[in-house]
Design an enzyme around this catalytic site. Structure first.
Site, mmCIF file in Angstrom:
data_model
loop_
_atom_site.group_PDB
_atom_site.id
_atom_site.type_symbol
_atom_site.label_atom_id
_atom_site.label_comp_id
_atom_site.label_asym_id
_atom_site.label_seq_id
_atom_site.Cartn_x
_atom_site.Cartn_y
_atom_site.Cartn_z
ATOM 1 N N GLY A 93 0.793 -1.213 0.000
ATOM 2 C CA GLY A 93 0.000 0.000 0.000
ATOM 3 C C GLY A 93 0.824 1.261 0.000
ATOM 4 N N SER A 94 2.040 1.201 -0.538
ATOM 5 C CA SER A 94 2.937 2.355 -0.511
ATOM 6 C C SER A 94 2.634 3.361 -1.602
ATOM 7 C CB SER A 94 4.384 1.882 -0.656
ATOM 8 O OG SER A 94 4.601 1.346 -1.950
ATOM 9 N N GLY A 95 1.890 2.943 -2.629
ATOM 10 C CA GLY A 95 1.622 3.832 -3.742
ATOM 11 C C GLY A 95 2.731 3.888 -4.770
ATOM 12 N N GLY A 154 3.477 1.167 -6.805
ATOM 13 C CA GLY A 154 3.291 0.070 -7.744
ATOM 14 C C GLY A 154 3.862 -1.242 -7.279
ATOM 15 N N SER A 189 2.542 -3.949 -5.789
ATOM 16 C CA SER A 189 1.825 -5.187 -6.114
ATOM 17 C C SER A 189 2.083 -5.609 -7.551
ATOM 18 C CB SER A 189 0.322 -4.989 -5.886
ATOM 19 O OG SER A 189 0.040 -4.783 -4.519
ATOM 20 N N GLU A 215 -3.297 -9.836 -12.946
ATOM 21 C CA GLU A 215 -3.682 -8.996 -11.810
ATOM 22 C C GLU A 215 -5.063 -8.383 -11.979
ATOM 23 O OE1 GLU A 215 -1.641 -5.473 -9.072
ATOM 24 O OE2 GLU A 215 -0.774 -6.000 -11.015
ATOM 25 N N ASP A 227 1.755 0.473 -13.949
ATOM 26 C CA ASP A 227 2.718 -0.155 -13.045
ATOM 27 C C ASP A 227 3.390 -1.373 -13.656
ATOM 28 O OD1 ASP A 227 1.914 1.791 -11.291
ATOM 29 O OD2 ASP A 227 0.707 0.452 -10.052
#
Length: 359
Positions: free
Chosen positions: A126-128, A130, A132, A164, A176
């Site tokens: 959830g860091s923003g 990319g 995942s 995804e 991403d």
């Protein structure tokens, strides 16, 4: 999208040599949000992003006991089952399940593959940045090396997107996967019919150093799920919200301006573009900013920062702050006194890579 089925590398050669892969995370400089459907399908989108020296890692080791093990060290999740049985649905190591099932179906014709797959990521979920999608790209790159598959950067990114976004149904855009596969500074165009064009930018080395001396990453300490924000953005697009559409059109235009700023070395223009883009971004949906995010950004700007924005969908994660290199230390000092964590920003020129660990 159909992928070729190349000859599979013999798994007996170096059978117990671990395969490793990594894919870089990215910062979004401009245009984020225009890579989402249905905006992309109707208006076309474009983003400018750059990969940084923070990575998602994937490790594969074969097993002789017929078992299948997934370990997501970054979240503490684990799954174990029989390799010759269907993988059940579940939240634990969900990305690992999706990638493994897709690879086995697409390239092995369903033949069981007994392996241990372990992953780590340099930043929290959830860091923003990319993470995942970079993790999915790293996983595919590891399987590519392990099985001897022939996938180019476009194939790798497209397969990651399909797994995804389509097969796992996780909300999000398209930038991403392509950033992680290609690496470096890229101006990426998104067109109807899932047509994507990656334009690598030839950014002069002195300018890269100047950007590194100008940028600061600040982790808010708050992890967030981008899915809820992205779903709001997409709902606004589907409902024809004029405010959201106009904001996205501004973001698309700012991506073109940012490309000009980066290629000409005009960092003042880059800072202005970041600030205009941040204001436009907040108009696309609720929840992108917060009182804490605004407080930190205002504090940085009051201490000689030139620009700032949230990385990724918003709501938390990392803030990207730009300052004149002469004034950057003052910004670093004031941010270091806040509850979050400060990191330098250095850029990675390489995209996804995989290798065999012959230690």
């Amino acid at each position: 999208m159909e992928f070729p089925r190349p000859g599979i590398r013999s798994l007996t050669r170096g059978a117990f040599v671990p395969v490793r892969a990594r894919a870089p995370l990215r910062i979004g400089l401009a245009g984020g949000g225009t890579d989402l459907s249905p905006f992309t399908d109707t208006h076309g989108g474009c983003v400018l992003n750059a990969t940084v020296n923070l990575y998602a890692y994937a490790h594969i080791l074969p097993r002789e006991d017929g078992r299948l093990v997934f370990e997501a060290a970054e979240t503490g999740e684990r799954f174990e089952g029989a390799a010759d049985e269907p993988i059940p649905d579940g939240e634990a190591a969900r990305l690992h399940r999706g990638v493994h099932a897709s690879i086995v179906r697409r390239f092995l014709g369903g033949k069981p593959l007994a392996v241990t797959v372990r992953t780590t990521v340099d930043v929290p979920a959830g860091s923003g940045m990319g993470g995942s999608s970079a993790l999915v790209v790293a996983l595919i790159a590891a399987y590519q090396e392990y099985l001897g598959l022939s996938l180019g950067e476009y194939d790798l990114a497209r397969l990651a997107f399909e797994i995804e976004r389509i097969e796992l149904g996780l909300a999000g855009g398209r930038q991403d996967q392509y950033a992680a596969a290609f690496g470096g500074f890229n101006f990426i165009e998104f067109h109807a019919g899932e047509r994507v064009i990656v334009n690598p930018l030839r950014v002069r080395p002195p300018l890269v150093k100047e950007l590194e001396a100008s940028l600061v990453l600040y982790y808010t300490g708050r992890s967030r799920s981008s899915a809820a924000i992205i779903e709001k953005q997409q709902a606004n697009m589907q409902q024809g919200s004029s405010a959201a559409i106009e904001a996205l059109l501004r973001l698309k235009a700012e991506a073109v301006t940012m490309k000009e700023a980066i290629l000409t070395g005009d960092l003042r223009l880059a800072a202005e573009t970041i600030n205009r883009g941040w204001e436009a971004k907040k108009a696309t949906a609720e929840g992108i900013s917060s009182s804490e995010i605004e407080r930190v950004l205002e504090l940085a700007l009051a201490n000689r920062a030139l620009a700032g924005k949230v990385s990724g969908a918003g709501g938390g994660g990392f803030l990207m702050v730009m300052a004149d290199p002469f004034d950057r230390q003052r910004v670093l000092d004031v941010l270091a006194q806040q509850p979050g964590r400060v990191l330098p920003c250095t850029f990675s020129a390489e995209g996804a890579e995989a290798w065999r660990a012959r230690l």
